[in-house]
Design a protein around this motif. Structure first.
Motif, PDB file in Angstrom:
ATOM      1  N   ASP A 132      44.861  49.841  51.056  1.00 32.89           N
ATOM      2  CA  ASP A 132      43.255  50.289  51.291  1.00 32.89           C
ATOM      3  C   ASP A 132      42.986  51.089  52.709  1.00 32.89           C
ATOM      4  O   ASP A 132      44.027  50.276  53.997  1.00 32.89           O
ATOM      5  CB  ASP A 132      42.412  48.989  51.199  1.00 32.89           C
ATOM      6  N   GLU A 162      42.401  52.367  46.533  1.00 28.09           N
ATOM      7  CA  GLU A 162      42.479  53.471  45.041  1.00 28.09           C
ATOM      8  C   GLU A 162      42.741  52.228  44.315  1.00 28.09           C
ATOM      9  O   GLU A 162      43.301  51.277  44.046  1.00 28.09           O
ATOM     10  CB  GLU A 162      43.853  54.202  45.568  1.00 28.09           C
ATOM     11  N   SER A 163      42.372  52.599  43.090  1.00 26.18           N
ATOM     12  CA  SER A 163      42.373  51.359  41.675  1.00 26.18           C
ATOM     13  C   SER A 163      43.264  52.090  41.220  1.00 26.18           C
ATOM     14  O   SER A 163      44.401  52.772  41.541  1.00 26.18           O
ATOM     15  CB  SER A 163      41.319  52.417  40.694  1.00 26.18           C
ATOM     16  N   SER A 164      44.018  50.407  39.906  1.00 27.91           N
ATOM     17  CA  SER A 164      45.499  50.456  39.338  1.00 27.91           C
ATOM     18  C   SER A 164      45.405  51.856  38.416  1.00 27.91           C
ATOM     19  O   SER A 164      47.012  52.427  38.461  1.00 27.91           O
ATOM     20  CB  SER A 164      45.240  49.111  38.531  1.00 27.91           C
ATOM     21  N   MET A 169      38.354  54.836  44.407  1.00 30.28           N
ATOM     22  CA  MET A 169      36.981  54.010  44.008  1.00 30.28           C
ATOM     23  C   MET A 169      36.067  53.975  44.467  1.00 30.28           C
ATOM     24  O   MET A 169      36.056  54.419  46.015  1.00 30.28           O
ATOM     25  CB  MET A 169      37.833  52.599  44.104  1.00 30.28           C
ATOM     26  N   GLN A 178      34.437  50.405  42.701  1.00 33.79           N
ATOM     27  CA  GLN A 178      34.772  50.196  40.732  1.00 33.79           C
ATOM     28  C   GLN A 178      35.540  51.950  40.968  1.00 33.79           C
ATOM     29  O   GLN A 178      35.536  52.788  41.527  1.00 33.79           O
ATOM     30  CB  GLN A 178      33.127  50.747  40.233  1.00 33.79           C
ATOM     31  N   CYS A 179      36.074  52.034  39.742  1.00 35.73           N
ATOM     32  CA  CYS A 179      36.626  52.954  39.475  1.00 35.73           C
ATOM     33  C   CYS A 179      36.813  53.757  39.560  1.00 35.73           C
ATOM     34  O   CYS A 179      35.674  53.558  37.345  1.00 35.73           O
ATOM     35  CB  CYS A 179      38.040  52.239  38.709  1.00 35.73           C
ATOM     36  N   GLN A 184      36.125  49.541  35.863  1.00 35.94           N
ATOM     37  CA  GLN A 184      37.186  48.386  36.576  1.00 35.94           C
ATOM     38  C   GLN A 184      36.300  48.693  37.859  1.00 35.94           C
ATOM     39  O   GLN A 184      36.550  48.839  38.720  1.00 35.94           O
ATOM     40  CB  GLN A 184      38.406  48.441  36.304  1.00 35.94           C
ATOM     41  N   GLU A 186      36.645  45.636  41.768  1.00 37.56           N
ATOM     42  CA  GLU A 186      38.186  44.932  41.939  1.00 37.56           C
ATOM     43  C   GLU A 186      36.850  44.586  42.843  1.00 37.56           C
ATOM     44  O   GLU A 186      36.428  45.180  43.852  1.00 37.56           O
ATOM     45  CB  GLU A 186      38.961  45.501  41.978  1.00 37.56           C
ATOM     46  N   ARG A 188      36.254  43.450  47.114  1.00 37.82           N
ATOM     47  CA  ARG A 188      37.053  44.075  48.286  1.00 37.82           C
ATOM     48  C   ARG A 188      35.841  43.230  49.827  1.00 37.82           C
ATOM     49  O   ARG A 188      35.175  43.658  48.930  1.00 37.82           O
ATOM     50  CB  ARG A 188      37.202  45.783  48.698  1.00 37.82           C
TER      51      ARG A 188
END
Length: 195
Positions: A132, A162-164, A169, A178-179, A184, A186, A188
């Motif tokens: 991040d 960065e998303s998985s 994001m 959100q991705c 998805q 996440e 933060r």
């Protein structure tokens, strides 16, 4: 001027505040009255000017060539999170204000410095992830040559993550990103976008 070619790095002890004044590139830690280097360079002792009421010489750190900006208490920095633990997150400081740094500075965000409210409920793993990019303010030069950073203001926190799935994001609230690919969400500690 007494020339001393002893190379020092941030956090190294330069002397005692009872014997010396802290000059450029040096600061006094009030808890133990010790002067530390705040940047990499050469330790130099300057005699006090004749007639000065304070006869203590001044210690300073000067002359390091790769000298870019140096984080100082109060400066806003951009850092990349490298490691997240239960109570702290480590980050490499990349920029001080608008300027990128030339040497490695490490920052630590402690649990109590993540946000201003509900400090006891902060979960470091839901606030930051390795990789991040965060905007933070420097609180102080902490221990082990790392700066203590805070993200406790609205405009501080994660600015890029960065998303998985590997996408950048999008922030959707001050606690979620959100991705755009997978939708998805996440958790933060999101920095409020200053428009």
């Amino acid at each position: 001027m007494e020339k001393s070619d002893e190379m020092v790095t941030p956090g190294e002890i330069l002397g005692r505040a009872t014997d010396l004044n802290a000059g450029k590139g040096a600061y006094v830690a009030s808890k133990n009255n010790t002067i530390y280097a705040s940047l990499t360079g050469f330790r130099r002792i300057q005699p006090s000017p004749p007639g000065s009421p304070d006869q203590k010489p001044t210690v300073e750190v000067t002359g390091h060539k790769a000298h870019g900006p140096v984080p100082e208490p109060g400066s806003v920095v951009i850092a990349r999170v490298t490691k997240v633990m239960a109570r702290t997150a480590s980050a490499d400081i990349m920029c001080v204000g608008p300027k990128s740094v030339r040497e490695k500075f490490t920052g630590i965000i402690r649990q109590q410095d993540v946000r201003a409210t509900e400090i006891d409920k902060v979960d470091m793993h839901l606030s930051f992830r390795p990789g991040d990019i965060v905007r933070a303010v420097v609180l102080s030069l902490g221990d082990a040559r790392a700066y203590y950073l805070s993200t406790a203001k609205n405009e501080l926190g994660v600015v890029s993550a960065e998303s998985s799935a590997g996408a950048t994001m999008v922030p959707i609230s001050w606690t979620e990103m959100q991705c755009p690919l997978t939708s998805q969400i996440e958790q933060r500690k999101v920095a409020k976008v200053v428009s």
